[in-house]
Scaffold this motif. Structure first.
Motif, PDB file in Angstrom:
ATOM      1  N   TYR A 105     -15.814 -97.049 -36.333  1.00 46.90           N
ATOM      2  CA  TYR A 105     -16.103 -97.323 -34.928  1.00 46.90           C
ATOM      3  C   TYR A 105     -14.781 -97.568 -34.221  1.00 46.90           C
ATOM      4  N   ASP A 106     -14.513 -96.796 -33.168  1.00 43.44           N
ATOM      5  CA  ASP A 106     -13.203 -96.883 -32.519  1.00 43.44           C
ATOM      6  C   ASP A 106     -13.174 -97.846 -31.337  1.00 43.44           C
ATOM      7  N   GLY A 107     -14.231 -98.617 -31.182  1.00 38.80           N
ATOM      8  CA  GLY A 107     -14.328 -99.549 -30.077  1.00 38.80           C
ATOM      9  C   GLY A 107     -15.262 -99.089 -28.982  1.00 38.80           C
ATOM     10  N   THR A 108     -15.504 -97.778 -28.936  1.00 37.95           N
ATOM     11  CA  THR A 108     -16.458 -97.227 -27.955  1.00 37.95           C
ATOM     12  C   THR A 108     -17.496 -96.314 -28.598  1.00 37.95           C
ATOM     13  N   LYS A 109     -17.157 -95.718 -29.729  1.00 37.63           N
ATOM     14  CA  LYS A 109     -18.067 -94.750 -30.347  1.00 37.63           C
ATOM     15  C   LYS A 109     -17.809 -94.676 -31.848  1.00 37.63           C
ATOM     16  N   TRP A 110     -18.833 -94.159 -32.564  1.00 36.35           N
ATOM     17  CA  TRP A 110     -18.718 -93.918 -33.995  1.00 36.35           C
ATOM     18  C   TRP A 110     -18.171 -92.512 -34.224  1.00 36.35           C
ATOM     19  N   VAL A 111     -17.310 -92.378 -35.223  1.00 35.82           N
ATOM     20  CA  VAL A 111     -16.659 -91.108 -35.523  1.00 35.82           C
ATOM     21  C   VAL A 111     -16.681 -90.890 -37.032  1.00 35.82           C
ATOM     22  N   GLY A 112     -16.977 -89.646 -37.453  1.00 39.03           N
ATOM     23  CA  GLY A 112     -16.856 -89.277 -38.858  1.00 39.03           C
ATOM     24  C   GLY A 112     -18.147 -89.383 -39.638  1.00 39.03           C
ATOM     25  N   GLY A 113     -17.988 -89.417 -40.962  1.00 40.28           N
ATOM     26  CA  GLY A 113     -19.162 -89.387 -41.826  1.00 40.28           C
ATOM     27  C   GLY A 113     -19.740 -87.991 -41.916  1.00 40.28           C
ATOM     28  N   MET A 114     -20.772 -87.849 -42.737  1.00 36.95           N
ATOM     29  CA  MET A 114     -21.473 -86.572 -42.897  1.00 36.95           C
ATOM     30  C   MET A 114     -22.974 -86.816 -42.865  1.00 36.95           C
ATOM     31  N   PHE A 115     -23.731 -85.755 -42.813  1.00 33.21           N
ATOM     32  CA  PHE A 115     -25.155 -85.701 -42.502  1.00 33.21           C
ATOM     33  C   PHE A 115     -25.331 -85.906 -40.993  1.00 33.21           C
TER      34      PHE A 115
END
Length: 379
Positions: free
Chosen positions: A105-115
């Motif tokens: 979580y970059d402070g405003t949104k989630w980034v990365g992962g799969m599925f």
């Protein structure tokens, strides 16, 4: 006869060399780890009833996603090894996912992962793609193998690649061998056989191909008026056409999705549902409710034939690029006639919904996306 055949053979040899140089016949050389991953990826025996492989839902001829047209036209969700066992979402592409970062979580949104919902976080192996590759084997709605030990036993019993597995995955610890299986498949998915960057667009970037006037217009709209590149970013010499974030596009419920048929009130929570399962505070997971991972647009139009139907969106509601582009453009236009969103919370209204694109401009965007299919042969 002999004196005439020599120049003919010379011309044929020159032609073959030219085709190899342009990539038409070129075959990538796989490392031992990548080759093991390929063996694992295409092995139908690695399922409970020995009837399903990774490629069953992620086939190369359809851009490493669903290859069964009848399923794509219908609910778009593929049946698992156990008859009647279905997942909830359409298969995403297995290609071009190797750069997805560990979920954060970059402070405003989630980034990365799969599925689609980010649940292959990378938090355990440091590689979301390898964690994703492990998941379907033990998923009762997919390959349905009961546990990691049973999977490892099947791999070790293989007549085709047991020796290669022993070489690449030494040791006896089941958990480590299971991880090694995931890493090998991830290596194959990162290889130049699965993610080769051989589209017309790639050759255009290198100055080796020319885009048509319509494709150029589509590219300009994609990066401008249509706002596509806000999420499907075009960056660097080999852009991946995704920013690895999550979004709720307001896609309508797919009435033919087996999950919807079983429970008409069901709605896919996406990333929010995964975060809820982690016991995150309600204020955090509800802010992500209904959001799904932004997919790569590479190979978005790749198909075995021109009329072959692919499905688009996390639930496969759309059946053509033309349809989903029109949705992006007109979702919020009064009288456009689109059904209500599957999940009404958190719908993206800033970058889509009423873009004011003309039919000509919609068609140009589709034409541009068609340049992203691998396997382009230079004229």
């Amino acid at each position: 006869m002999r004196s005439k055949s020599i120049p003919v053979l010379a011309l044929m040899s020159a032609a073959v060399l030219l085709l190899v140089a342009t990539g038409a016949f070129a075959q990538p050389t796989l490392t031992s780890q990548e080759q093991l991953g390929k063996n694992l990826f295409f092995d139908t025996k690695l399922s409970l009833n020995e009837n399903q492989s990774c490629a069953t839902c992620h086939a190369p001829e359809s851009g490493w996603t669903g290859p069964d047209e009848a399923i794509n036209v219908d609910g778009a969700v593929y049946e698992g090894s156990i008859p009647g066992a279905f997942g909830d979402r359409k298969p995403p592409s297995a290609a071009y996912g190797g750069d997805s970062p560990i979920l954060y979580y970059d402070g405003t949104k989630w980034v990365g992962g799969m599925f689609w919902d980010g649940r292959a976080t990378g938090w355990t192996l440091g590689d979301p793609l390898a964690e994703q590759a492990k998941g379907p084997f033990l998923n009762p709605k997919e390959q349905a193998i009961p546990d990691a030990a049973a999977l490892v036993a099947k791999v070790q019993a293989s007549e085709e690649y047991a020796d290669l597995f022993a070489q690449q995955c030494p040791g006896t610890d089941t958990a480590e061998l299971y991880n090694c299986i995931g890493r090998a498949i991830a290596a194959y998915e990162r290889s130049s056989e699965v993610s080769p960057f051989t589209s017309k667009y790639d050759y255009w970037l290198k100055g080796m191909a020319k885009l048509t006037a319509q494709e150029h217009l589509g590219r300009a709209l994609f990066q401008g008026k249509a706002k596509c590149s806000a999420c499907h970013i075009i960056k660097g010499k080999q852009p991946l056409f995704t920013d690895f974030t999550y979004d709720n596009l307001g896609i309508p419920k797919n009435p033919l999705n087996p999950a919807t048929i079983a429970d008409p009130s069901w709605a896919d929570p996406g990333l929010g549902g995964f975060l809820e399962s982690l016991k995150k505070p309600e204020i955090n997971y509800m802010a992500e409710w209904g959001k799904h991972k932004v997919p790569t647009l590479r190979n978005v139009d790749l198909r075995p034939s021109e009329r072959f139907v692919k499905a688009y969106g996390h639930n496969g509601y759309f059946k053509s690029l033309e349809e989903i582009v029109h949705f992006y453009n007109t979702r919020d236009v009064p009288g456009a006639g689109w059904p209500v969103p599957e999940v009404a919370q958190n719908v993206n209204t800033a970058e889509m919904g009423d873009l004011g694109l003309s039919p000509r401009e919609e068609a140009a965007i589709v034409a541009f996306m068609k340049t992203l299919s691998d396997g382009y042969v230079l004229p």
